[in-house]
Design a protein around this motif. Structure first.
Motif, PDB file in Angstrom:
ATOM      1  N   ILE A 289      29.003  47.912  46.762  1.00 46.83           N
ATOM      2  CA  ILE A 289      29.504  46.594  46.359  1.00 46.83           C
ATOM      3  C   ILE A 289      28.378  45.957  45.553  1.00 46.83           C
ATOM      4  O   ILE A 289      27.198  46.159  45.854  1.00 46.83           O
TER       5      ILE A 289
ATOM      6  N   ALA B  88      32.196  53.611  43.497  1.00 47.37           N
ATOM      7  CA  ALA B  88      33.142  53.450  44.613  1.00 47.37           C
ATOM      8  C   ALA B  88      32.424  53.305  45.952  1.00 47.37           C
ATOM      9  O   ALA B  88      33.017  52.875  46.931  1.00 47.37           O
TER      10      ALA B  88
ATOM     11  N   ARG C 202      42.922  40.589  39.596  1.00 42.97           N
ATOM     12  CA  ARG C 202      41.574  40.138  39.944  1.00 42.97           C
ATOM     13  C   ARG C 202      41.742  38.982  40.911  1.00 42.97           C
ATOM     14  O   ARG C 202      42.634  38.145  40.725  1.00 42.97           O
TER      15      ARG C 202
ATOM     16  N   ALA D 127      36.382  35.802  39.627  1.00 37.41           N
ATOM     17  CA  ALA D 127      36.898  36.826  40.552  1.00 37.41           C
ATOM     18  C   ALA D 127      35.771  37.590  41.228  1.00 37.41           C
ATOM     19  O   ALA D 127      34.723  37.832  40.632  1.00 37.41           O
ATOM     20  N   ALA D 128      36.012  37.965  42.485  1.00 35.47           N
ATOM     21  CA  ALA D 128      35.053  38.772  43.244  1.00 35.47           C
ATOM     22  C   ALA D 128      35.486  40.232  43.262  1.00 35.47           C
ATOM     23  O   ALA D 128      34.671  41.126  43.461  1.00 35.47           O
ATOM     24  N   VAL D 129      36.776  40.444  43.062  1.00 38.84           N
ATOM     25  CA  VAL D 129      37.340  41.776  43.279  1.00 38.84           C
ATOM     26  C   VAL D 129      38.381  42.095  42.214  1.00 38.84           C
ATOM     27  O   VAL D 129      39.114  41.204  41.781  1.00 38.84           O
ATOM     28  N   ARG D 130      38.412  43.364  41.817  1.00 45.02           N
ATOM     29  CA  ARG D 130      39.487  43.835  40.936  1.00 45.02           C
ATOM     30  C   ARG D 130      40.256  44.897  41.709  1.00 45.02           C
ATOM     31  O   ARG D 130      39.646  45.842  42.241  1.00 45.02           O
TER      32      ARG D 130
ATOM     33  N   GLU E  51      37.720  57.540  42.139  1.00 44.61           N
ATOM     34  CA  GLU E  51      37.110  56.898  40.985  1.00 44.61           C
ATOM     35  C   GLU E  51      37.842  57.320  39.701  1.00 44.61           C
ATOM     36  O   GLU E  51      38.105  56.502  38.831  1.00 44.61           O
TER      37      GLU E  51
ATOM     38  N   MET F 264      34.451  45.039  29.449  1.00 42.10           N
ATOM     39  CA  MET F 264      35.529  44.241  30.056  1.00 42.10           C
ATOM     40  C   MET F 264      36.170  43.372  28.982  1.00 42.10           C
ATOM     41  O   MET F 264      35.510  42.567  28.351  1.00 42.10           O
TER      42      MET F 264
ATOM     43  N   ASN G 285      36.664  37.598  33.674  1.00 37.72           N
ATOM     44  CA  ASN G 285      36.740  37.959  35.084  1.00 37.72           C
ATOM     45  C   ASN G 285      37.183  36.756  35.915  1.00 37.72           C
ATOM     46  O   ASN G 285      36.378  36.122  36.584  1.00 37.72           O
TER      47      ASN G 285
ATOM     48  N   PHE H 225      27.455  50.897  51.533  1.00 41.33           N
ATOM     49  CA  PHE H 225      28.084  50.752  52.859  1.00 41.33           C
ATOM     50  C   PHE H 225      28.511  52.115  53.374  1.00 41.33           C
ATOM     51  O   PHE H 225      29.364  52.214  54.244  1.00 41.33           O
TER      52      PHE H 225
ATOM     53  N   ILE I 142      29.534  38.261  44.655  1.00 39.90           N
ATOM     54  CA  ILE I 142      30.196  39.567  44.552  1.00 39.90           C
ATOM     55  C   ILE I 142      31.108  39.557  43.329  1.00 39.90           C
ATOM     56  O   ILE I 142      31.870  38.599  43.114  1.00 39.90           O
ATOM     57  N   VAL I 143      31.015  40.630  42.539  1.00 39.17           N
ATOM     58  CA  VAL I 143      31.847  40.737  41.328  1.00 39.17           C
ATOM     59  C   VAL I 143      32.402  42.162  41.205  1.00 39.17           C
ATOM     60  O   VAL I 143      31.834  43.096  41.775  1.00 39.17           O
ATOM     61  N   PRO I 144      33.482  42.323  40.427  1.00 39.23           N
ATOM     62  CA  PRO I 144      33.960  43.690  40.144  1.00 39.23           C
ATOM     63  C   PRO I 144      32.937  44.413  39.271  1.00 39.23           C
ATOM     64  O   PRO I 144      32.150  43.758  38.565  1.00 39.23           O
TER      65      PRO I 144
ATOM     66  N   ASP J  30      33.224  46.006  36.573  1.00 36.97           N
ATOM     67  CA  ASP J  30      33.420  46.051  35.119  1.00 36.97           C
ATOM     68  C   ASP J  30      32.898  44.780  34.433  1.00 36.97           C
ATOM     69  O   ASP J  30      33.129  44.559  33.246  1.00 36.97           O
ATOM     70  N   VAL J  31      32.186  43.977  35.210  1.00 33.63           N
ATOM     71  CA  VAL J  31      31.577  42.759  34.661  1.00 33.63           C
ATOM     72  C   VAL J  31      30.300  43.134  33.903  1.00 33.63           C
ATOM     73  O   VAL J  31      29.615  44.091  34.260  1.00 33.63           O
TER      74      VAL J  31
ATOM     75  N   LEU K  97      32.616  38.450  52.378  1.00 32.87           N
ATOM     76  CA  LEU K  97      33.149  37.168  51.880  1.00 32.87           C
ATOM     77  C   LEU K  97      33.443  36.203  53.027  1.00 32.87           C
ATOM     78  O   LEU K  97      33.408  34.988  52.849  1.00 32.87           O
TER      79      LEU K  97
ATOM     80  N   GLU L 256      37.525  51.323  52.681  1.00 37.37           N
ATOM     81  CA  GLU L 256      36.242  50.944  53.278  1.00 37.37           C
ATOM     82  C   GLU L 256      35.569  49.855  52.426  1.00 37.37           C
ATOM     83  O   GLU L 256      35.014  48.891  52.964  1.00 37.37           O
ATOM     84  N   LYS L 257      35.669  50.011  51.111  1.00 36.89           N
ATOM     85  CA  LYS L 257      35.044  49.035  50.207  1.00 36.89           C
ATOM     86  C   LYS L 257      35.698  47.651  50.370  1.00 36.89           C
ATOM     87  O   LYS L 257      35.015  46.633  50.386  1.00 36.89           O
TER      88      LYS L 257
ATOM     89  N   VAL M  55      34.441  46.096  53.708  1.00 37.83           N
ATOM     90  CA  VAL M  55      33.089  45.537  53.634  1.00 37.83           C
ATOM     91  C   VAL M  55      33.100  44.259  52.783  1.00 37.83           C
ATOM     92  O   VAL M  55      32.456  43.262  53.132  1.00 37.83           O
ATOM     93  N   THR M  56      33.844  44.283  51.691  1.00 34.37           N
ATOM     94  CA  THR M  56      33.949  43.088  50.846  1.00 34.37           C
ATOM     95  C   THR M  56      34.531  41.925  51.657  1.00 34.37           C
ATOM     96  O   THR M  56      34.034  40.796  51.594  1.00 34.37           O
TER      97      THR M  56
END
Lengths: 64, 309
Positions: A35, A32, B24, B14-17, B250, B1, B5, A60, A42-44, A46-47, B220, B211-212, B215-216
């Motif tokens: 990144i 958490a 995603r 995908a960049a984000v989940r 988490e 997974m 993705n 960060f 950038i990927v999640p 769970d990849v 991007l 926050e995550k 920053v993402t």
């Protein structure tokens, strides 16, 4: 597999394919709080990361 | 997974989940999703009224970078609203110089009017010198002086509200910290309302983004620059709160949002008045600013005496 840590130190080693989140936890990093970029994208977390891949971990956890 | 993705909307990588709802998103659709969530929050809470002049606190750090980028998008659909960015230069060597440069690049990109106000100008010296013999108090002293600086900026730029870059993590941490300190007034105090005729309302449009996510978003958008950490950033309790909530989030996704919603639920049932005043305000005997007591916090942290003014 090449892993670039938040402090820019690099780990290069042979590894079985693994889910990024598991790699982070094995390094003692809370998923958490970072990144991740796989091969520059950038990927999640769970990849799956293959042995030929590069993982960059970006922290960060400070400053607004 | 188990699932590939891919973006739930367009099928690109995908960049984000994200959770709630589970989805995603590719870079383009995440940017849109984050902006829309902020726009929706602004409209739902009526943070920005028709014709408002909104002062944006722009430190140049990650949160305020996202704030100015997202608000610049927002005002494209609200031409009645005017943004003014202000950077507070506290006078912190080897830290603030870099973030001021980042702030200047952002206002050049967004075209937002920009002003810089320094502690030296307002309080006669840099933070470094003001806290030279009490560094352990630097964060709280800086907080008091920054709040006054933003109030002064709002006055100078005739602003109707002050937007700050507080994110979901900041807000959830503050709730926990207030609970741990037993500080009920701070828990229920809602500065977004202002206090008619007294305080300029503070709005926190980014409080719906973690926050995550922030920053993402700026990564991007191509605006992420690793910046030095503030040398005074050692708020022990906040670090503890960050750790606890990060671990819980988490394990139980949605924890941060639930904490903030819980606080908002409490606030609905408690009448607001500025902290500790029971609705009554005085003017500071030294500087003449509003205060709940006789001497305001700024004069207290600066050790000002009545003869100083």
């Amino acid at each position: 597999m090449k892993i670039i840590l938040p402090d820019r130190k690099t780990i290069e080693e042979e590894r079985e394919p693994a889910v990024i989140k598991d790699i982070l936890e094995s390094l003692g990093i809370n998923p958490a709080s970072v990144i991740v970029a796989k091969n520059g994208n950038i990927v999640p977390d769970d990849v799956i990361l293959e042995n030929a891949d590069e993982l960059k971990i970006i922290s960060f956890a400070h400053g607004g | 997974m188990n699932n590939p993705n891919l973006c739930s909307i367009c099928g690109k990588p995908a960049a984000v989940r994200l959770n709630n709802p589970e989805r995603r998103l590719c870079a383009e659709h995440f940017i849109k999703d984050a902006e829309e969530r902020v726009f929706k929050a602004i409209d739902a809470a009526e943070m920005i009224r028709e014709g408002d002049r909104v002062l944006v606190g722009l430190s140049g750090g990650k949160d305020s970078t996202a704030l100015i980028l997202i608000l610049s998008e927002y005002v494209k659909t609200r031409p009645d609203v005017k943004l003014i960015a202000v950077t507070i230069d506290e006078g912190i060597a080897e830290y603030r110089e870099d973030t001021i440069k980042a702030a200047e690049r952002l206002v050049e990109h967004t075209g937002v009017e920009h002003g810089i106000i320094s502690f030296t100008e307002l309080f006669g010296d840099t933070l470094d010198r003001l806290v030279a013999d009490r560094k352990n108090l630097a964060c709280s002293i800086c907080g008091v002086l920054r709040r006054r600086s933003l109030t002064e900026a709002a006055r100078r730029f005739d602003a109707d509200s002050i937007a700050t870059g507080h994110n979901l993590d900041d807000e959830a941490q503050s709730v926990l910290m207030n609970m741990l300190r037993g500080d009920k007034p701070s828990l229920i105090q809602d500065s977004s309302l202002g206090y008619t005729g007294y305080f300029v309302p503070r709005i926190k449009p980014l409080a719906v983004l973690s926050e995550k996510e922030i920053v993402t978003y700026i990564m991007l958008k191509g605006f992420y620059t690793p910046l030095p950490e503030c040398p005074y950033a050692v708020t022990a309790l906040r670090m503890e709160a960050r750790k606890i909530i990060g671990t819980l989030e988490e394990r139980y996704p949605g924890t941060k949002l639930n904490i903030v919603r819980f606080r908002d639920g409490i606030r609905k049932h408690v009448p607001y008045s500025p902290k500790g005043t029971k609705g009554k305000l005085n003017t500071c005997k030294i500087c003449g600013e509003l205060t709940s007591g006789e001497i305001c916090q700024v004069c207290r942290v600066l050790n000002r005496k009545q003869s100083d003014e």
